[in-house]
Motif scaffolding. Structure first.
Motif, PDB file in Angstrom:
ATOM      1  N   SER A  52      65.851  10.055  18.493  1.00 35.60           N
ATOM      2  CA  SER A  52      67.164  10.024  19.153  1.00 35.60           C
ATOM      3  C   SER A  52      67.138   9.224  20.448  1.00 35.60           C
ATOM      4  O   SER A  52      68.035   9.343  21.274  1.00 35.60           O
ATOM      5  CB  SER A  52      67.646  11.450  19.417  1.00 35.60           C
ATOM      6  N   TYR A  53      66.086   8.428  20.602  1.00 34.79           N
ATOM      7  CA  TYR A  53      65.964   7.490  21.728  1.00 34.79           C
ATOM      8  C   TYR A  53      65.678   8.172  23.062  1.00 34.79           C
ATOM      9  O   TYR A  53      65.798   7.532  24.113  1.00 34.79           O
ATOM     10  CB  TYR A  53      67.193   6.582  21.852  1.00 34.79           C
ATOM     11  N   ASP A  54      65.284   9.447  23.048  1.00 33.34           N
ATOM     12  CA  ASP A  54      64.791  10.056  24.271  1.00 33.34           C
ATOM     13  C   ASP A  54      63.453   9.434  24.622  1.00 33.34           C
ATOM     14  O   ASP A  54      62.654   9.123  23.735  1.00 33.34           O
ATOM     15  CB  ASP A  54      64.640  11.565  24.097  1.00 33.34           C
ATOM     16  N   LYS A  55      63.213   9.286  25.922  1.00 32.24           N
ATOM     17  CA  LYS A  55      62.010   8.583  26.368  1.00 32.24           C
ATOM     18  C   LYS A  55      61.207   9.484  27.303  1.00 32.24           C
ATOM     19  O   LYS A  55      61.770  10.230  28.093  1.00 32.24           O
ATOM     20  CB  LYS A  55      62.400   7.291  27.085  1.00 32.24           C
ATOM     21  N   VAL A  56      59.904   9.355  27.211  1.00 28.81           N
ATOM     22  CA  VAL A  56      59.024  10.105  28.096  1.00 28.81           C
ATOM     23  C   VAL A  56      57.902   9.167  28.535  1.00 28.81           C
ATOM     24  O   VAL A  56      57.481   8.288  27.775  1.00 28.81           O
ATOM     25  CB  VAL A  56      58.480  11.370  27.401  1.00 28.81           C
ATOM     26  N   TYR A  57      57.446   9.361  29.772  1.00 28.09           N
ATOM     27  CA  TYR A  57      56.443   8.485  30.355  1.00 28.09           C
ATOM     28  C   TYR A  57      55.341   9.289  31.025  1.00 28.09           C
ATOM     29  O   TYR A  57      55.583  10.372  31.569  1.00 28.09           O
ATOM     30  CB  TYR A  57      57.081   7.571  31.406  1.00 28.09           C
ATOM     31  N   ALA A  58      54.157   8.724  31.034  1.00 27.55           N
ATOM     32  CA  ALA A  58      53.093   9.268  31.859  1.00 27.55           C
ATOM     33  C   ALA A  58      53.454   9.058  33.325  1.00 27.55           C
ATOM     34  O   ALA A  58      54.127   8.081  33.676  1.00 27.55           O
ATOM     35  CB  ALA A  58      51.770   8.582  31.536  1.00 27.55           C
ATOM     36  N   ASP A  59      53.012   9.959  34.169  1.00 23.06           N
ATOM     37  CA  ASP A  59      53.332   9.843  35.595  1.00 23.06           C
ATOM     38  C   ASP A  59      52.854   8.519  36.184  1.00 23.06           C
ATOM     39  O   ASP A  59      53.486   7.960  37.078  1.00 23.06           O
ATOM     40  CB  ASP A  59      52.704  11.003  36.368  1.00 23.06           C
ATOM     41  N   SER A  60      51.745   8.022  35.663  1.00 17.87           N
ATOM     42  CA  SER A  60      51.142   6.809  36.218  1.00 17.87           C
ATOM     43  C   SER A  60      51.994   5.561  35.990  1.00 17.87           C
ATOM     44  O   SER A  60      51.796   4.552  36.668  1.00 17.87           O
ATOM     45  CB  SER A  60      49.751   6.602  35.635  1.00 17.87           C
ATOM     46  N   VAL A  61      52.910   5.607  35.033  1.00 24.27           N
ATOM     47  CA  VAL A  61      53.711   4.422  34.726  1.00 24.27           C
ATOM     48  C   VAL A  61      55.198   4.648  34.950  1.00 24.27           C
ATOM     49  O   VAL A  61      56.000   3.711  34.824  1.00 24.27           O
ATOM     50  CB  VAL A  61      53.481   3.945  33.276  1.00 24.27           C
TER      51      VAL A  61
END
Length: 126
Positions: free
Chosen positions: A54-63
């Motif tokens: 559903s196009y939700d995005k998650v990122y590592a804190d470092s990026v």
């Protein structure tokens, strides 16, 4: 199964930008969660980002705040736009995919993914 091929890596100076892409073939791409991982020499493969069905995005804190993940199901591609690159971003970048019935779930562990590309080298010079 799905086949994944990364492209777009290269050498860039610190502060610069690169875009790595992942082309998928074989199955309906929209049924897959897509993740990006990276592995630096002597280190374990680490999670960078993921995008759900559903196009939700998650990122590592470092990026977070520097990288942007996207996908285009019509073109069977996913991309990772990397801005303000740092020497510590130097690694081989891999895209990964896992089929899921959930529209919103994502995975951040390498063992959670079933399909992997061959990787593309990103080198950031200081």
């Amino acid at each position: 199964q799905v086949q994944l091929v990364e492209s777009g890596g290269g050498l860039v100076q610190a502060g610069g930008s690169l875009r790595v892409s992942c082309a998928a073939s074989g199955r309906t791409f929209s049924n897959y969660v897509v993740g990006w991982f990276r592995q630096a020499p002597g280190k374990e493969r680490e999670f960078v980002s993921a995008i759900t069905r559903s196009y939700d995005k998650v990122y590592a804190d470092s990026v977070k705040g520097r990288f942007t993940i996207s996908r285009d199901n019509a073109k069977n591609t996913a991309s990772l736009q990397m801005n303000n690159l740092k020497p510590e971003d130097t690694a081989v970048y891999y895209c990964a995919a896992r089929a899921t019935s959930s529209m919103s779930y994502y995975y951040d562990g390498p063992d959670d993914y079933d399909y992997w590309g061959q990787g593309t080298q990103v080198t950031v010079s200081s």
